[in-house]
Design a protein around this motif. Structure first.
Motif, PDB file in Angstrom:
ATOM      1  N   SER A 133      41.437  45.579  43.106  1.00 39.37           N
ATOM      2  CA  SER A 133      42.833  46.860  42.690  1.00 39.37           C
ATOM      3  C   SER A 133      43.773  47.290  43.029  1.00 39.37           C
ATOM      4  O   SER A 133      43.747  46.561  44.726  1.00 39.37           O
ATOM      5  CB  SER A 133      41.444  48.452  43.069  1.00 39.37           C
ATOM      6  OG  SER A 133      40.093  47.643  42.235  1.00 39.37           O
ATOM      7  N   THR A 140      44.109  48.475  38.190  1.00 38.25           N
ATOM      8  CA  THR A 140      42.840  46.685  38.549  1.00 38.25           C
ATOM      9  C   THR A 140      42.195  45.901  37.391  1.00 38.25           C
ATOM     10  O   THR A 140      42.856  45.810  36.450  1.00 38.25           O
ATOM     11  CB  THR A 140      41.004  47.231  38.484  1.00 38.25           C
ATOM     12  OG1 THR A 140      41.340  48.025  36.997  1.00 38.25           O
ATOM     13  CG2 THR A 140      41.440  48.974  39.239  1.00 38.25           C
ATOM     14  N   ARG A 191      46.402  53.471  40.467  1.00 40.33           N
ATOM     15  CA  ARG A 191      45.836  52.711  40.658  1.00 40.33           C
ATOM     16  C   ARG A 191      45.349  51.040  39.398  1.00 40.33           C
ATOM     17  O   ARG A 191      44.972  52.166  38.739  1.00 40.33           O
ATOM     18  CB  ARG A 191      44.136  52.439  41.046  1.00 40.33           C
ATOM     19  CG  ARG A 191      43.367  51.981  42.169  1.00 40.33           C
ATOM     20  CD  ARG A 191      41.630  51.629  42.242  1.00 40.33           C
ATOM     21  NE  ARG A 191      42.031  52.274  43.667  1.00 40.33           N
ATOM     22  CZ  ARG A 191      41.190  52.630  44.641  1.00 40.33           C
ATOM     23  NH1 ARG A 191      40.624  52.598  44.960  1.00 40.33           N
ATOM     24  NH2 ARG A 191      42.108  52.996  46.116  1.00 40.33           N
ATOM     25  N   GLU A 225      40.111  42.311  36.497  1.00 40.04           N
ATOM     26  CA  GLU A 225      39.318  41.875  36.297  1.00 40.04           C
ATOM     27  C   GLU A 225      38.622  40.900  35.197  1.00 40.04           C
ATOM     28  O   GLU A 225      39.100  41.399  33.968  1.00 40.04           O
ATOM     29  CB  GLU A 225      38.024  42.352  36.525  1.00 40.04           C
ATOM     30  CG  GLU A 225      37.738  43.065  35.289  1.00 40.04           C
ATOM     31  CD  GLU A 225      36.595  44.162  35.579  1.00 40.04           C
ATOM     32  OE1 GLU A 225      35.105  43.907  35.466  1.00 40.04           O
ATOM     33  OE2 GLU A 225      36.420  45.610  35.804  1.00 40.04           O
ATOM     34  N   VAL A 265      36.865  41.764  41.412  1.00 41.29           N
ATOM     35  CA  VAL A 265      37.603  42.350  41.354  1.00 41.29           C
ATOM     36  C   VAL A 265      38.703  42.548  42.246  1.00 41.29           C
ATOM     37  O   VAL A 265      38.644  42.186  42.947  1.00 41.29           O
ATOM     38  CB  VAL A 265      36.683  43.740  40.589  1.00 41.29           C
ATOM     39  CG1 VAL A 265      37.998  44.881  40.772  1.00 41.29           C
ATOM     40  CG2 VAL A 265      36.106  43.298  40.024  1.00 41.29           C
TER      41      VAL A 265
END
Length: 203
Positions: free
Chosen positions: A113, A127, A125, A129, A111
């Motif tokens: 961020s 993210t 924010r 993944e 991950v």
């Protein structure tokens, strides 16, 4: 009478520019976590400041396999991000300028961020993944800079995909609202003929 004729024409043509392609209703099959987390529509939060420093998180214009789907109630099922199709090991790119706030593994998945610059407190924010990170916490990034490569896993999608999320604090938002229209819908608008609308009477 000429002024009235202009009004009729504008009234007939304007809806063609305002109507966009219909988005399919997303499936809701992801459980909503207990606690104070909640989903929000983009209208509940200001959009990302305008500008051209944007990038899709994958090269080109990736296909959206599954859109953001806020649940109807806090404990209903929903989808807290957007799934984008991509081959394994594709470069994963920063959507906008910011600082890497996390780069590591969560529950066996990579991950990354990024807190976006100039988006208030707490900042927006993004993210990404599953990503094999090439950046570290604290790194400053710009739009389009590689964050790592897409890990070859299909646990979240029928095929390899990037799960891309957006949040402010504990409020989840639609990541696609970060992208301006020229990235979401490339190309120039086309004026179509207006059919079935009677002409105004002659002056």
């Amino acid at each position: 009478m000429r002024a009235k004729r202009c009004v009729y024409v504008v009234t007939a043509v304007l809806p063609l520019f305002l109507l966009g392609p219909a988005r399919p209703a997303p499936a809701a099959d992801e459980p909503f976590p207990a606690g104070r987390d909640r989903f929000s529509s983009p209208a509940a939060d200001e959009r990302f400041p305008a500008g051209r420093d944007r990038s899709w998180p994958l090269p080109g214009r990736p296909a959206v396999l599954r859109p953001w789907a806020p649940p109807p109630t806090p404990h209903a099922r929903g989808h807290r991000g957007v799934d984008l199709a991509a081959p394994p090991h594709s470069p994963v790119l920063a959507v906008a300028s910011g600082r890497v706030s996390f780069a590591g593994r969560v529950a066996g998945r990579g991950v990354v961020s990024v807190d976006l610059s100039g988006t208030g407190v707490p900042p927006l924010r993004t993210t990404y993944e599953p990503v094999r990170a090439s950046v570290r916490e604290g790194d400053e990034v710009t739009a389009g800079r590689p964050l790592g490569t897409l890990e070859p896993t299909v646990s979240h999608c029928p095929t390899t995909c990037l799960h891309w999320g957006l949040r402010r604090g504990r409020t989840y938002l639609d990541p696609l609202t970060l992208l301006p229209p020229w990235l979401l819908h490339p190309g120039s608008p086309v004026l179509l003929p207006v059919l079935g609308v009677p002409l105004p009477p002659p002056a």
